[in-house]
Design a protein around this motif. Structure first.
Motif, PDB file in Angstrom:
ATOM      1  N   PRO A 138      12.091   4.018   1.038  1.00 41.67           N
ATOM      2  CA  PRO A 138      12.602   2.858   1.767  1.00 41.67           C
ATOM      3  C   PRO A 138      14.128   2.848   1.711  1.00 41.67           C
ATOM      4  O   PRO A 138      14.717   3.270   0.714  1.00 41.67           O
ATOM      5  N   LEU A 139      14.754   2.379   2.775  1.00 40.56           N
ATOM      6  CA  LEU A 139      16.206   2.225   2.804  1.00 40.56           C
ATOM      7  C   LEU A 139      16.526   0.772   2.427  1.00 40.56           C
ATOM      8  O   LEU A 139      15.715  -0.119   2.664  1.00 40.56           O
ATOM      9  N   PRO A 140      17.693   0.528   1.836  1.00 38.69           N
ATOM     10  CA  PRO A 140      18.009  -0.829   1.377  1.00 38.69           C
ATOM     11  C   PRO A 140      18.050  -1.845   2.509  1.00 38.69           C
ATOM     12  O   PRO A 140      18.484  -1.537   3.614  1.00 38.69           O
ATOM     13  N   GLY A 141      17.597  -3.058   2.184  1.00 41.58           N
ATOM     14  CA  GLY A 141      17.700  -4.178   3.119  1.00 41.58           C
ATOM     15  C   GLY A 141      16.420  -4.484   3.853  1.00 41.58           C
ATOM     16  O   GLY A 141      15.502  -3.657   3.922  1.00 41.58           O
ATOM     17  N   SER A 142      16.343  -5.713   4.365  1.00 42.66           N
ATOM     18  CA  SER A 142      15.267  -6.125   5.266  1.00 42.66           C
ATOM     19  C   SER A 142      15.832  -7.224   6.152  1.00 42.66           C
ATOM     20  O   SER A 142      16.780  -7.920   5.769  1.00 42.66           O
ATOM     21  N   TRP A 143      15.277  -7.350   7.349  1.00 44.96           N
ATOM     22  CA  TRP A 143      15.810  -8.257   8.350  1.00 44.96           C
ATOM     23  C   TRP A 143      14.687  -9.062   8.969  1.00 44.96           C
ATOM     24  O   TRP A 143      13.631  -8.514   9.283  1.00 44.96           O
ATOM     25  N   THR A 144      14.933 -10.364   9.168  1.00 44.64           N
ATOM     26  CA  THR A 144      13.964 -11.199   9.872  1.00 44.64           C
ATOM     27  C   THR A 144      14.213 -11.030  11.361  1.00 44.64           C
ATOM     28  O   THR A 144      15.292 -11.364  11.864  1.00 44.64           O
ATOM     29  N   VAL A 145      13.235 -10.459  12.054  1.00 51.29           N
ATOM     30  CA  VAL A 145      13.357 -10.227  13.493  1.00 51.29           C
ATOM     31  C   VAL A 145      13.132 -11.543  14.234  1.00 51.29           C
ATOM     32  O   VAL A 145      13.862 -11.908  15.136  1.00 51.29           O
ATOM     33  N   ARG A 146      12.081 -12.243  13.825  1.00 51.85           N
ATOM     34  CA  ARG A 146      11.791 -13.607  14.276  1.00 51.85           C
ATOM     35  C   ARG A 146      10.861 -14.193  13.226  1.00 51.85           C
ATOM     36  O   ARG A 146      10.453 -13.491  12.303  1.00 51.85           O
ATOM     37  N   ALA A 147      10.527 -15.448  13.350  1.00 50.41           N
ATOM     38  CA  ALA A 147       9.693 -16.099  12.335  1.00 50.41           C
ATOM     39  C   ALA A 147       8.417 -15.292  12.101  1.00 50.41           C
ATOM     40  O   ALA A 147       7.710 -14.957  13.045  1.00 50.41           O
ATOM     41  N   GLY A 148       8.163 -14.940  10.845  1.00 49.87           N
ATOM     42  CA  GLY A 148       6.939 -14.226  10.499  1.00 49.87           C
ATOM     43  C   GLY A 148       6.980 -12.726  10.694  1.00 49.87           C
ATOM     44  O   GLY A 148       5.981 -12.050  10.510  1.00 49.87           O
ATOM     45  N   LEU A 149       8.141 -12.178  11.082  1.00 50.62           N
ATOM     46  CA  LEU A 149       8.257 -10.743  11.346  1.00 50.62           C
ATOM     47  C   LEU A 149       9.482 -10.194  10.620  1.00 50.62           C
ATOM     48  O   LEU A 149      10.604 -10.611  10.887  1.00 50.62           O
ATOM     49  N   GLU A 150       9.239  -9.285   9.673  1.00 53.27           N
ATOM     50  CA  GLU A 150      10.324  -8.727   8.865  1.00 53.27           C
ATOM     51  C   GLU A 150      10.432  -7.225   9.084  1.00 53.27           C
ATOM     52  O   GLU A 150       9.446  -6.506   9.012  1.00 53.27           O
ATOM     53  N   LEU A 151      11.651  -6.776   9.344  1.00 52.64           N
ATOM     54  CA  LEU A 151      11.930  -5.369   9.623  1.00 52.64           C
ATOM     55  C   LEU A 151      12.449  -4.679   8.373  1.00 52.64           C
ATOM     56  O   LEU A 151      13.347  -5.180   7.692  1.00 52.64           O
ATOM     57  N   ARG A 152      11.860  -3.512   8.073  1.00 48.43           N
ATOM     58  CA  ARG A 152      12.312  -2.664   6.972  1.00 48.43           C
ATOM     59  C   ARG A 152      12.414  -1.233   7.489  1.00 48.43           C
ATOM     60  O   ARG A 152      11.636  -0.825   8.343  1.00 48.43           O
ATOM     61  N   PHE A 153      13.375  -0.498   6.951  1.00 45.24           N
ATOM     62  CA  PHE A 153      13.577   0.887   7.382  1.00 45.24           C
ATOM     63  C   PHE A 153      13.194   1.861   6.276  1.00 45.24           C
ATOM     64  O   PHE A 153      13.376   1.589   5.095  1.00 45.24           O
ATOM     65  N   TRP A 154      12.697   3.001   6.709  1.00 42.46           N
ATOM     66  CA  TRP A 154      12.325   4.092   5.806  1.00 42.46           C
ATOM     67  C   TRP A 154      12.942   5.379   6.298  1.00 42.46           C
ATOM     68  O   TRP A 154      13.064   5.594   7.509  1.00 42.46           O
ATOM     69  N   ALA A 155      13.290   6.238   5.350  1.00 43.04           N
ATOM     70  CA  ALA A 155      13.633   7.622   5.693  1.00 43.04           C
ATOM     71  C   ALA A 155      12.319   8.379   5.821  1.00 43.04           C
ATOM     72  O   ALA A 155      11.371   8.122   5.076  1.00 43.04           O
TER      73      ALA A 155
END
Length: 131
Positions: free
Chosen positions: A66-83
């Motif tokens: 996993p790459l650092p950080g997470s983002w709320t795209v909209r209510a109930g939806l969270e974005l995370r990035f992976w290598a």
């Protein structure tokens, strides 16, 4: 409210990372992202990313870290990035994308990234630098 996870994959192959140009929805069409999608119930982030890359690009990939950080795209939806690393296949824009580009470390600024994807670029640049 239950939170659904969306995974984006920094797909790395031979010192470059894959960028995908969105064709839909209209508000993001033409901008670039790391491909991925929503995790299904009971699916790990790694499984979701590997499935989404197969569906969206027609390639087999392995989620690495996993790459650092997470983002709320909209209510109930969270974005995370992976290598992720490309295992087999040649990526094709099968769903939601009009164009694909492999970018080296010095080329990451050449495309207009979606906001959240741009936030993770320093981490992607570090991955590319370490080979």
């Amino acid at each position: 409210m239950e939170i659904r996870i969306v995974v984006g994959g920094a797909l790395i192959h031979q010192g470059r990372v894959l960028a995908a140009r969105r064709s839909a929805p209209p508000e993001v069409a033409g901008r670039w992202e790391f491909p991925g999608g929503k995790a299904e119930p009971g699916e790990s982030e790694e499984q979701a990313l590997e499935r989404e890359l197969l569906e969206e690009l027609g390639v087999r990939a392995k989620a690495l870290e996993p790459l650092p950080g997470s983002w709320t795209v909209r209510a109930g939806l969270e974005l995370r990035f992976w290598a992720a690393e490309l295992l087999s296949g040649e990526p094709q824009p099968l769903e939601d994308h009009s164009e694909l580009r492999w970018l080296g470390p010095g080329e990451l600024g050449e495309v207009e990234w979606l906001e959240h994807d741009r936030d993770v670029l320093p981490h992607v640049a570090r991955l590319l630098a370490r080979g």
